[in-house]
Design an enzyme around this catalytic site. Sequence first.
Site, PDB file in Angstrom:
ATOM      1  N   GLU A 198      -4.016   7.364  -5.059  1.00  8.98           N
ATOM      2  CA  GLU A 198      -4.185   6.687  -6.727  1.00  8.98           C
ATOM      3  C   GLU A 198      -5.466   7.388  -7.718  1.00  8.98           C
ATOM      4  O   GLU A 198      -6.597   7.790  -6.576  1.00  8.98           O
ATOM      5  CB  GLU A 198      -4.530   5.491  -6.647  1.00  8.98           C
ATOM      6  CG  GLU A 198      -2.912   4.875  -6.033  1.00  8.98           C
ATOM      7  CD  GLU A 198      -3.223   2.875  -5.385  1.00  8.98           C
ATOM      8  OE1 GLU A 198      -4.077   2.702  -6.074  1.00  8.98           O
ATOM      9  OE2 GLU A 198      -2.136   2.604  -5.571  1.00  8.98           O
ATOM     10  N   HIS A 206      -1.074   0.287  -9.784  1.00  6.05           N
ATOM     11  CA  HIS A 206      -1.340  -1.084  -9.341  1.00  6.05           C
ATOM     12  C   HIS A 206      -2.345  -1.898  -9.490  1.00  6.05           C
ATOM     13  O   HIS A 206      -3.544  -2.810  -9.900  1.00  6.05           O
ATOM     14  CB  HIS A 206      -2.932  -0.087  -7.969  1.00  6.05           C
ATOM     15  CG  HIS A 206      -2.936  -1.315  -6.776  1.00  6.05           C
ATOM     16  ND1 HIS A 206      -3.822  -0.176  -5.767  1.00  6.05           N
ATOM     17  CD2 HIS A 206      -2.961  -1.702  -6.879  1.00  6.05           C
ATOM     18  CE1 HIS A 206      -4.049  -1.163  -5.333  1.00  6.05           C
ATOM     19  NE2 HIS A 206      -3.878  -1.994  -5.503  1.00  6.05           N
ATOM     20  N   ARG A 244       1.170  -1.366   0.390  1.00  8.32           N
ATOM     21  CA  ARG A 244      -0.125   0.156   0.536  1.00  8.32           C
ATOM     22  C   ARG A 244       0.922   0.941   0.156  1.00  8.32           C
ATOM     23  O   ARG A 244       1.605   1.454   0.045  1.00  8.32           O
ATOM     24  CB  ARG A 244      -0.879  -0.191   1.032  1.00  8.32           C
ATOM     25  CG  ARG A 244      -2.171  -0.996   1.317  1.00  8.32           C
ATOM     26  CD  ARG A 244      -2.910  -0.386  -0.095  1.00  8.32           C
ATOM     27  NE  ARG A 244      -4.286  -1.413  -0.210  1.00  8.32           N
ATOM     28  CZ  ARG A 244      -4.043  -2.444  -1.066  1.00  8.32           C
ATOM     29  NH1 ARG A 244      -3.343  -2.947  -2.155  1.00  8.32           N
ATOM     30  NH2 ARG A 244      -5.137  -3.473  -1.766  1.00  8.32           N
TER      31      ARG A 244
END
Length: 308
Positions: free
Chosen positions: A263, A282, A234
């Site tokens: 993000e 991601h 993360r």
Amino acid sequence: MRVVISEFMDGPAVAELAARFDTQYDAALVDDTARLHAALAEADALIVRNRTRVDATLVAAAPRLRVVGRLGVGLDNIDLAACRARGIEVIPATGANAQAVAEYVVCTVMMLLRGAYGSSAEVAEGRWPRTALSAGRELAGKTLGLVGFGGIGQLTARLARALGARAVAHDPAIDTQLPLLRELDVRLVGLDELLAVADAVSLHVPLTDATRGLLDRPRLARLKRGAVIVNTARGGVVDETALAELLRSGHLGGAALDVYAEEPLRAGSPLAGAPNLILTPHIAGLTQESNRRVSSLVAQRVIEFLSG
């Protein structure tokens, strides 16, 4: 019973749900809060990836909601307290994307250590940077530091060991007598020791109050000169500004980030233009194979829950 799916899910898994329940699959719902809340008015189940915010407001809009399926592992987009207060079960796809993430980590560590894969344009133009690219490093014989030693960290250690690397790990939750430690010859160490001895560091921890900012500027500076770091966990775990500065100074040999504090990564981020840096959006856990496994696992567990 009614199932709502607000983000991408593999087709056969959607069909499996639709064969049993009234199923609304609309991957655009994640970007339309009003339509999502309307769809949830009579929903018994909601299936999401990491962009749908399952917060108290969403839970309040879904009075019949009994279960949330998470197409992935991280749960920081889900208000677990709000779900517990309503008795809503949360089902992550634990383990289903481990192979994809572990392969990503080992691949990017090798790319960063070797440093030979960013010259295609130069070679195509007739330049020949052979001397500049002849000082890369091999993974064999290096020490891989794993911050977090759950399923993904363990598989990463196994893959790296097959290529001749040794691993050390930091994870206070792991039993020091875990047989796998002996099988893979992994040594459990404190975080500061891990940072001091590792040639490459890979992060495998959730984002919690305890891990937010875990690799801050002082800790990043403890990494040995030339070390590389990979974050598929993360974004909030790593200080992105400090990381960029240590790459620019040459203290760190390289980094690969698949996750970010914000993000999508905002334009003008301190990371922009940093040398020896690989940025991906991601996707470390996303492959054709992992998508099938994740979707199938969540579909099966949601079916079992609603049918129980």
